[in-house]
Motif scaffolding. Structure first.
Motif, mmCIF file in Angstrom:
data_model
loop_
_atom_site.group_PDB
_atom_site.id
_atom_site.type_symbol
_atom_site.label_atom_id
_atom_site.label_comp_id
_atom_site.label_asym_id
_atom_site.label_seq_id
_atom_site.Cartn_x
_atom_site.Cartn_y
_atom_site.Cartn_z
ATOM 1 N N THR A 50 -35.256 2.461 -3.918
ATOM 2 C CA THR A 50 -36.251 1.509 -3.418
ATOM 3 C C THR A 50 -37.388 1.328 -4.419
ATOM 4 O O THR A 50 -37.782 0.201 -4.723
ATOM 5 C CB THR A 50 -36.812 2.000 -2.062
ATOM 6 N N ILE A 51 -37.880 2.457 -4.929
ATOM 7 C CA ILE A 51 -38.998 2.400 -5.874
ATOM 8 C C ILE A 51 -38.590 1.660 -7.144
ATOM 9 O O ILE A 51 -39.315 0.814 -7.655
ATOM 10 C CB ILE A 51 -39.474 3.835 -6.210
ATOM 11 N N ALA A 74 -46.299 4.990 -4.701
ATOM 12 C CA ALA A 74 -46.650 6.405 -4.800
ATOM 13 C C ALA A 74 -45.904 7.156 -3.709
ATOM 14 O O ALA A 74 -45.544 6.577 -2.688
ATOM 15 C CB ALA A 74 -48.153 6.589 -4.625
ATOM 16 N N VAL A 75 -45.660 8.440 -3.943
ATOM 17 C CA VAL A 75 -44.930 9.245 -2.968
ATOM 18 C C VAL A 75 -45.686 10.532 -2.656
ATOM 19 O O VAL A 75 -46.083 11.259 -3.559
ATOM 20 C CB VAL A 75 -43.517 9.615 -3.485
ATOM 21 N N LEU A 76 -45.881 10.775 -1.364
ATOM 22 C CA LEU A 76 -46.410 12.068 -0.913
ATOM 23 C C LEU A 76 -45.234 12.850 -0.362
ATOM 24 O O LEU A 76 -44.647 12.463 0.649
ATOM 25 C CB LEU A 76 -47.391 11.873 0.239
ATOM 26 N N ILE A 89 -39.465 10.610 -10.022
ATOM 27 C CA ILE A 89 -40.317 9.610 -9.377
ATOM 28 C C ILE A 89 -41.308 9.056 -10.404
ATOM 29 O O ILE A 89 -41.541 7.854 -10.484
ATOM 30 C CB ILE A 89 -41.079 10.243 -8.174
ATOM 31 N N ASP A 90 -41.840 9.962 -11.204
ATOM 32 C CA ASP A 90 -42.805 9.586 -12.218
ATOM 33 C C ASP A 90 -42.179 8.609 -13.220
ATOM 34 O O ASP A 90 -42.766 7.602 -13.587
ATOM 35 C CB ASP A 90 -43.258 10.860 -12.942
ATOM 36 N N ARG A 91 -40.937 8.928 -13.622
ATOM 37 C CA ARG A 91 -40.217 8.067 -14.567
ATOM 38 C C ARG A 91 -39.992 6.678 -13.992
ATOM 39 O O ARG A 91 -39.929 5.692 -14.706
ATOM 40 C CB ARG A 91 -38.857 8.699 -14.891
ATOM 41 N N LEU A 92 -39.841 6.648 -12.670
ATOM 42 C CA LEU A 92 -39.591 5.362 -12.014
ATOM 43 C C LEU A 92 -40.868 4.534 -11.902
ATOM 44 O O LEU A 92 -40.858 3.430 -11.400
ATOM 45 C CB LEU A 92 -39.016 5.595 -10.613
ATOM 46 N N GLY A 93 -41.960 5.098 -12.329
ATOM 47 C CA GLY A 93 -43.211 4.347 -12.313
ATOM 48 C C GLY A 93 -44.030 4.575 -11.068
ATOM 49 O O GLY A 93 -44.936 3.814 -10.758
ATOM 50 N N LEU A 126 -47.742 0.296 -2.266
ATOM 51 C CA LEU A 126 -47.024 1.007 -1.207
ATOM 52 C C LEU A 126 -47.050 2.503 -1.462
ATOM 53 O O LEU A 126 -46.673 2.952 -2.543
ATOM 54 C CB LEU A 126 -45.554 0.568 -1.170
ATOM 55 N N ALA A 127 -47.502 3.268 -0.476
ATOM 56 C CA ALA A 127 -47.437 4.726 -0.579
ATOM 57 C C ALA A 127 -46.442 5.219 0.467
ATOM 58 O O ALA A 127 -46.513 4.821 1.633
ATOM 59 C CB ALA A 127 -48.816 5.337 -0.339
ATOM 60 N N PHE A 128 -45.483 6.023 0.035
ATOM 61 C CA PHE A 128 -44.495 6.562 0.958
ATOM 62 C C PHE A 128 -44.841 8.013 1.270
ATOM 63 O O PHE A 128 -45.068 8.803 0.360
ATOM 64 C CB PHE A 128 -43.089 6.523 0.337
#
Lengths: 234, 114
Positions: A50-51, A74-76, A89-93, A126-128
């Motif tokens: 999705t990201i 962003a992801v929590l 996740i970081d690599r995905l931006g 969007l923050a997940f």
């Protein structure tokens, strides 16, 4: 001693914290999506895909698509034994942060707010929130999210709505994941949809496979329009 | 674990209330717990005992639990029936078009305070 009548829900203080967080996030234009599911439902794969898709780099033509098209995410990660690779996740931006629940089975609004503040979400669309893998407790505590989404994977079975009704009632959308595995399981999609709709007629249902990409477009379109709605609702 | 989470919020709600109303001591807390709220009252009491000593205002507070019976409404035959005994299917017309009227709540009814 005097008697004070309250008639207030036990979670009233959490509800107030959640409303405060929601107001603040709306001011900043960030939509928080609370993702709830059992452990092993495929959250990580779904979220990564999705990201990647939403960031606008989906087809490997990095740079070909205008960066403005992409959403900042962003992801929590609320599970201590995370299966989300923060570097991935970081690599995905997307930004990612690990949030500790102090041994509790769910995230509450206070914990969510501290996690978001620590990470910083200025400029994030969007923050997940990857809630703790559990179909019971997370449904009872408002995290302050703008939208609640539940993920149910095909191997878990189509009878889950009968066992965990509250989770389905408190979600705005249901993602039925791993549909590429449908030929190998006795998962009755029609029965599942019927059971979910009986509990919550307005819920949006997205059968997807993050592996093959089937159904991902409809789910991502829903996220984009939820963000638009979030920014125009008051 | 579920009970612990709820007790944490209960304690916080009461702490906030104590601050607001300048309460120094809470003698008792009466909670109404729905039959199908998923709360195990034994666990809940254990969690409460563990937790209350960590909150000065709650130190000597007694926890009183009242049960709210669970009642389900049948949309098909427009009757109500006890949820725990019959579950999701209406015992009168066997319809599955039913929904819970009450019984999943957890409400602070009242406190004794000074």
């Amino acid at each position: 001693m005097k008697i004070i009548e309250l008639h207030e829900s036990v979670t009233a203080s959490n509800d107030r914290d959640a409303d405060t967080l929601r107001e603040e996030m709306r001011r900043k234009g960030t939509l928080l999506i609370n993702l709830m599911s059992s452990p092993g439902s495929g959250k990580t794969t779904l979220l990564s895909r999705t990201i990647r898709d939403l960031s606008g780099n989906a087809r490997g033509f990095a740079g070909n698509r205008a960066a403005e098209d992409g959403l900042k995410t962003a992801v929590l990660e609320a599970d201590i034994d995370s299966d989300v690779d923060a570097r991935q996740i970081d690599r995905l931006g997307a930004k990612a942060i690990q949030v500790h629940t102090d041994g509790m089975c769910h995230m509450d609004a206070g914990m969510t707010a501290s996690g978001l503040d620590e990470m910083g979400y200025e400029g994030i669309d969007l923050a997940f929130l990857e809630n703790v893998g559990n179909l019971i407790c997370p449904a009872e505590f408002d995290t302050g999210a703008g939208r609640n989404v539940m993920i149910l994977s095909v191997p878990e079975g189509d009878d889950k709505p009968l066992k965990y009704p509250l989770m389905f009632q408190s979600s705005d959308a249901l993602v039925i994941s791993k549909i590429d595995a449908l030929p190998y399981f006795d998962f009755d999609m029609d029965a599942c949809v019927r059971r979910v709709k009986a509990l919550h007629p307005a819920i949006r249902i997205f059968p997807v496979s993050a592996k093959t990409g089937e159904g991902m477009e409809a789910w991502e379109e829903w996220l984009r329009s939820a963000l638009c709605d979030w920014r125009s609702e008051s | 674990m579920h009970e612990m989470g709820i007790v944490t919020h209960l304690a916080k709600t009461l702490d906030d209330l104590a601050k607001e109303q300048s309460i120094t001591k809470i003698g008792s807390v009466t909670l109404q717990v729905g039959e199908v709220s998923g709360i195990m009252t034994d666990y809940f009491t254990d969690c409460w005992d563990y937790f209350k000593v960590r909150h000065p205002v709650l130190k000597s507070a007694e926890l009183k639990l009242e049960t709210i019976p669970a009642v389900t409404w049948c949309d098909h035959c427009k009757r109500t029936y006890p949820t725990v005994e019959h579950g999701r299917e209406c015992p009168y017309c066997h319809s599955g078009e039913t929904w819970l009227l009450k019984g999943n709540e957890c409400v602070i009814k009242e406190i004794e305070a000074e």
